[in-house]
Design an enzyme around this catalytic site. Structure first.
Site, short mmCIF file in Angstrom:
data_model
loop_
_atom_site.label_atom_id
_atom_site.label_comp_id
_atom_site.label_asym_id
_atom_site.label_seq_id
_atom_site.Cartn_x
_atom_site.Cartn_y
_atom_site.Cartn_z
N TYR A 171 0.84 -1.20 0.00
CA TYR A 171 0.00 0.00 0.00
C TYR A 171 0.88 1.25 0.00
CZ TYR A 171 -3.90 3.02 1.49
OH TYR A 171 -4.85 4.01 1.58
N1 LIG Z 1 -9.86 6.16 4.51
C1 LIG Z 1 -8.74 6.82 4.77
O1 LIG Z 1 -8.49 7.28 5.91
C2 LIG Z 1 -7.71 7.01 3.70
C3 LIG Z 1 -6.45 7.52 4.09
C4 LIG Z 1 -5.49 7.72 3.13
C5 LIG Z 1 -5.77 7.47 1.79
N2 LIG Z 1 -6.99 6.97 1.44
C6 LIG Z 1 -7.21 6.71 0.01
O2 LIG Z 1 -8.50 7.18 -0.34
C7 LIG Z 1 -9.02 6.39 -1.42
C8 LIG Z 1 -10.41 5.89 -1.10
O3 LIG Z 1 -10.33 5.01 0.02
P1 LIG Z 1 -11.58 4.70 0.93
O4 LIG Z 1 -11.07 4.74 2.31
O5 LIG Z 1 -12.74 5.53 0.54
O6 LIG Z 1 -11.82 3.16 0.56
P2 LIG Z 1 -13.16 2.32 0.21
O7 LIG Z 1 -12.77 0.90 0.22
O8 LIG Z 1 -14.28 2.78 1.06
O9 LIG Z 1 -13.48 2.78 -1.29
C9 LIG Z 1 -12.65 2.39 -2.36
C10 LIG Z 1 -13.52 2.00 -3.53
O10 LIG Z 1 -12.63 1.66 -4.62
C11 LIG Z 1 -13.25 0.60 -5.32
N3 LIG Z 1 -12.25 -0.16 -6.08
C12 LIG Z 1 -11.42 -1.12 -5.63
N4 LIG Z 1 -10.73 -1.65 -6.64
C13 LIG Z 1 -11.13 -1.01 -7.76
C14 LIG Z 1 -10.77 -1.12 -9.13
N5 LIG Z 1 -9.87 -2.03 -9.55
N6 LIG Z 1 -11.35 -0.26 -10.03
C15 LIG Z 1 -12.24 0.65 -9.61
N7 LIG Z 1 -12.65 0.77 -8.33
C16 LIG Z 1 -12.09 -0.05 -7.42
C17 LIG Z 1 -13.89 -0.26 -4.25
O11 LIG Z 1 -14.92 -1.10 -4.76
C18 LIG Z 1 -14.39 0.79 -3.27
O12 LIG Z 1 -15.76 1.09 -3.47
C19 LIG Z 1 -7.99 5.28 -1.64
O13 LIG Z 1 -7.15 5.64 -2.71
C20 LIG Z 1 -7.22 5.24 -0.36
O14 LIG Z 1 -5.89 4.76 -0.54
C21 LIG Z 1 -7.96 6.72 2.37
#
Ligand SMILES: NC(=O)c1ccc[n+]([C@@H]2O[C@H](COP(=O)([O-])OP(=O)(O)OC[C@H]3O[C@@H](n4cnc5c(N)ncnc54)[C@H](O)[C@@H]3O)[C@@H](O)[C@H]2O)c1
Length: 334
Positions: A171
């Site tokens: 990651y």
């Molecule tokens: N939640 C946090 O605190 C946090 C912190 C840092 C970074 N992020 C980043 O924010 C972004 C969103 O994360 P989140 O927490 O909302 O996660 P989440 O799992 O709630 O949402 C991610 C979505 O991406 C979709 N996905 C997965 N593989 C895919 C693919 N191959 N093609 C298209 N869609 C796909 C999933 O189905 C899911 O609905 C990510 O890039 C994550 O790395 C989140």
């Protein structure tokens, strides 16, 4: 008047979490949105077309304009189809928000080849693939004489940029790759009128952070909830507006705080007239001040878990790895 009136945006991973909140805000600000999500589990397995469709239904119920795309961003032809879907449905594409991600956290000694590849395939290759096909569309529009502000908004994480977290080799590598791509793409795509920036959220309540210490239950409705996925969306939307001057930036966002990141920067140096040999380096480098990864982790934790000294951080890392190895062992041996 919305801040994104007339803009067409493709948002990946928009079925849940941060991407869903971005899709809702972009539509509320007047953008037509391609809601991309294959509806996979947090580890990338399975799939459910209803996840993207549900967000499209929410947007259209509020009078907005959206279409669902269920291709995986990790699929080269799928990424092209997503760009084509935007252009065929809405006539053009102005904004790509690369947000999709999966996680397969495991200690490096237990991480599988597929576990590593699949995480990088969504985060790093997926960001590249969608950006590539969008950039090709934008180049051909530009060469045909069309002039418009175009924008890519990537998504990275403190894990990979600022905070080393044990079990996140894949990651962290994916997120660091996305930040690096942001800066290179900003240089390359300027000539077609494309700005490229990156948001780096932290401690947002989604399924990826379920169980992470410090993630709290939703606050009182109407009150400020710093862990609400909706806290990230305004920054992504601003970076997508036609008047935004920023490009090549990686911006951290956490609750009410937005910060410019400076990335890797050169620290202390040793210099001499001529090449170094091994003995010379051995006599010099240990004297230079360096960033210690355990101190960085302690800083990132900011006093959480009552951690105040280096021994406690070392123990926390060991405990985390042991727990994760036990879980992996239980999974494979029942
Ligand atoms: N939640 C946090 O605190 C946090 C912190 C840092 C970074 N992020 C980043 O924010 C972004 C969103 O994360 P989140 O927490 O909302 O996660 P989440 O799992 O709630 O949402 C991610 C979505 O991406 C979709 N996905 C997965 N593989 C895919 C693919 N191959 N093609 C298209 N869609 C796909 C999933 O189905 C899911 O609905 C990510 O890039 C994550 O790395 C989140």
């Amino acid at each position: 008047m919305g801040a994104l009136d007339g803009r067409v945006a493709l948002i990946t991973g928009a079925g849940r979490g941060i991407g869903r909140a971005e899709a809702l805000l972009f539509a509320a600000e007047g953008a037509s949105v391609v809601v991309n999500d294959p509806g996979v589990a947090a580890d990338g397995s399975g799939g459910d077309d209803g996840v993207a469709a549900a967000v499209v239904a929410e947007i259209t119920a509020r009078g907005g304009s959206a279409v669902a795309g269920t291709d995986s961003v990790a699929d080269w032809d799928g990424a092209r189809r997503l760009v084509e879907l935007a252009v065929e449905t809405f006539g053009d594409l102005h904004v790509v928000v690369n947000n999709a991600a999966i996680e397969r956290n495991a200690p490096l000694v237990a991480m599988t080849e597929a576990g590593f590849d699949d995480v990088l395939a969504v985060k790093a290759k997926g960001t590249f693939a969608v950006s590539h096909w969008a950039a090709r569309h934008w180049r051909s529009r530009f060469e045909a004489g069309a002039r418009a502000d175009r924008a890519i908004v990537n998504t990275a994480s403190g894990s990979g940029l600022l905070n080393p977290l044990p079990t996140q080799t894949s990651y962290a590598a994916g997120n660091a790759a996305v930040a690096a791509m942001t800066v290179v793409a900003a240089l390359e795509l300027r000539r077609y009128g494309v700005r490229v920036n990156c948001v780096s959220p932290s401690m947002v309540r989604t399924r990826l952070t379920a169980g992470v210490p410090g993630i709290q239950e939703p606050g009182t409705p109407g009150g400020f909830d710093p862990q609400d996925p909706a806290t990230v969306a305004p920054l992504a939307a601003y970076l997508a507006t036609a008047g935004c001057p920023l490009t090549g930036q990686v911006l951290s966002v956490r609750g009410g705080s937005v910060a410019v990141n400076h990335g890797w920067s050169r620290g202390a140096r040793a210099e001499q007239d001529g090449p170094w040999d091994v003995a010379g380096l051995a006599g010099t480098l240990p004297g230079l001040p360096v960033d210690d990864p355990f101190d960085k982790l302690a800083q990132a934790l900011g006093g959480a878990f009552g951690i105040t000294d280096r021994d406690q951080v070392l123990r926390l890392v060991d405990d985390t790895l042991d727990r994760s190895l036990d879980e992996a062992h239980t999974r494979s041996h029942g």
